[in-house]
Scaffold this motif. Structure first.
Motif, PDB file in Angstrom:
ATOM      1  N   MET A   1       0.854  -1.157   0.000  1.00  0.00           N
ATOM      2  CA  MET A   1       0.000   0.000   0.000  1.00  0.00           C
ATOM      3  C   MET A   1       0.911   1.235   0.000  1.00  0.00           C
ATOM      4  O   MET A   1       1.866   1.300   0.764  1.00  0.00           O
ATOM      5  CB  MET A   1      -0.882  -0.057   1.260  1.00  0.00           C
ATOM      6  N   ASN A   2       0.575   2.213  -0.813  1.00  0.00           N
ATOM      7  CA  ASN A   2       1.423   3.408  -0.893  1.00  0.00           C
ATOM      8  C   ASN A   2       1.048   4.431   0.181  1.00  0.00           C
ATOM      9  O   ASN A   2       0.026   4.306   0.860  1.00  0.00           O
ATOM     10  CB  ASN A   2       1.375   4.016  -2.296  1.00  0.00           C
ATOM     11  N   LYS A   4      -0.038   7.469   0.043  1.00  0.00           N
ATOM     12  CA  LYS A   4      -1.297   8.202  -0.151  1.00  0.00           C
ATOM     13  C   LYS A   4      -2.474   7.386   0.360  1.00  0.00           C
ATOM     14  O   LYS A   4      -3.349   7.900   1.066  1.00  0.00           O
ATOM     15  CB  LYS A   4      -1.479   8.547  -1.627  1.00  0.00           C
ATOM     16  N   THR A   5      -2.492   6.117   0.031  1.00  0.00           N
ATOM     17  CA  THR A   5      -3.574   5.242   0.461  1.00  0.00           C
ATOM     18  C   THR A   5      -3.591   5.090   1.978  1.00  0.00           C
ATOM     19  O   THR A   5      -4.638   5.146   2.623  1.00  0.00           O
ATOM     20  CB  THR A   5      -3.450   3.856  -0.208  1.00  0.00           C
ATOM     21  N   VAL A   6      -2.409   4.909   2.559  1.00  0.00           N
ATOM     22  CA  VAL A   6      -2.303   4.779   4.022  1.00  0.00           C
ATOM     23  C   VAL A   6      -2.731   6.078   4.692  1.00  0.00           C
ATOM     24  O   VAL A   6      -3.452   6.063   5.698  1.00  0.00           O
ATOM     25  CB  VAL A   6      -0.869   4.387   4.426  1.00  0.00           C
ATOM     26  N   SER A   7      -2.324   7.183   4.122  1.00  0.00           N
ATOM     27  CA  SER A   7      -2.687   8.491   4.650  1.00  0.00           C
ATOM     28  C   SER A   7      -4.212   8.643   4.696  1.00  0.00           C
ATOM     29  O   SER A   7      -4.776   9.089   5.700  1.00  0.00           O
ATOM     30  CB  SER A   7      -2.066   9.586   3.780  1.00  0.00           C
ATOM     31  N   GLU A   8      -4.871   8.263   3.628  1.00  0.00           N
ATOM     32  CA  GLU A   8      -6.326   8.354   3.566  1.00  0.00           C
ATOM     33  C   GLU A   8      -6.990   7.370   4.528  1.00  0.00           C
ATOM     34  O   GLU A   8      -7.969   7.702   5.201  1.00  0.00           O
ATOM     35  CB  GLU A   8      -6.807   8.112   2.133  1.00  0.00           C
ATOM     36  N   LYS A   9      -6.442   6.162   4.590  1.00  0.00           N
ATOM     37  CA  LYS A   9      -7.016   5.119   5.452  1.00  0.00           C
ATOM     38  C   LYS A   9      -7.037   5.539   6.913  1.00  0.00           C
ATOM     39  O   LYS A   9      -8.012   5.303   7.623  1.00  0.00           O
ATOM     40  CB  LYS A   9      -6.219   3.824   5.286  1.00  0.00           C
ATOM     41  N   GLU A  38       6.366   1.153   0.676  1.00  0.00           N
ATOM     42  CA  GLU A  38       5.322   0.153   0.467  1.00  0.00           C
ATOM     43  C   GLU A  38       4.946  -0.403   1.833  1.00  0.00           C
ATOM     44  O   GLU A  38       5.710  -1.153   2.438  1.00  0.00           O
ATOM     45  CB  GLU A  38       5.814  -0.975  -0.446  1.00  0.00           C
ATOM     46  N   TYR A  39       3.785   0.000   2.316  1.00  0.00           N
ATOM     47  CA  TYR A  39       3.332  -0.385   3.648  1.00  0.00           C
ATOM     48  C   TYR A  39       2.675  -1.764   3.599  1.00  0.00           C
ATOM     49  O   TYR A  39       1.836  -2.029   2.749  1.00  0.00           O
ATOM     50  CB  TYR A  39       2.336   0.644   4.176  1.00  0.00           C
ATOM     51  N   LEU A  44       0.874  -1.208   8.931  1.00  0.00           N
ATOM     52  CA  LEU A  44      -0.447  -0.635   9.205  1.00  0.00           C
ATOM     53  C   LEU A  44      -0.819  -0.804  10.671  1.00  0.00           C
ATOM     54  O   LEU A  44      -1.399   0.111  11.280  1.00  0.00           O
ATOM     55  CB  LEU A  44      -1.509  -1.268   8.308  1.00  0.00           C
TER      56      LEU A  44
END
Length: 125
Positions: A1-2, A4-9, A38-39, A44
């Motif tokens: 997961m990049n 940006k996606t982690v930030s939004e999550k 790459e998370y 997470l």
């Protein structure tokens, strides 16, 4: 997961995620061949833990100490547990303080409502 996606999550800005990693609140995140983070699921979990703990106002230093201890392995479990117990106590005290404040406001509001009813009765007479 990049990032940006982690930030939004987690509703955490990308700079904050980078900061968490930079200061050791979360372990170093794997990077791909292009150098992008790459998370994975473990990352997470760490992010969720750090976010949760920061919401309790735990200091960066104590959270960093916890993360360092966790990376040292099982021999630090007792120390890590003690950190969590201490933070739980702090949180319990804050919750009681918030409850006390809530109760105070509840009484204050009730006083205004009683006063308003008394004024209505006076005005009707």
């Amino acid at each position: 997961m990049n990032i940006k996606t982690v930030s939004e999550k987690f509703a955490i800005s990308a700079p904050t995620l980078r900061y968490y990693e930079e200061v050791g609140l979360i372990p170093p995140v794997h990077r791909n061949a292009s150098g992008y983070r790459e998370y994975d699921d473990i990352d997470l979990e760490w992010i969720n833990f750090a976010k949760c703990m920061r919401e309790t106002d735990i200091s960066i230093d104590v959270l960093r100490e916890y993360a360092d201890l966790a990376q040292q392995g099982e021999q630090t479990e007792a120390h890590r547990k003690q950190i969590l117990i201490e933070q739980q106590l702090v949180l319990k005290q804050k919750m009681q303080s918030l409850q006390d404040t809530y109760d105070f406001l509840e009484n204050k509001i009730a006083t205004y409502e009683q006063h308003a009813k008394q004024m209505e009765r006076i005005l009707r007479n």
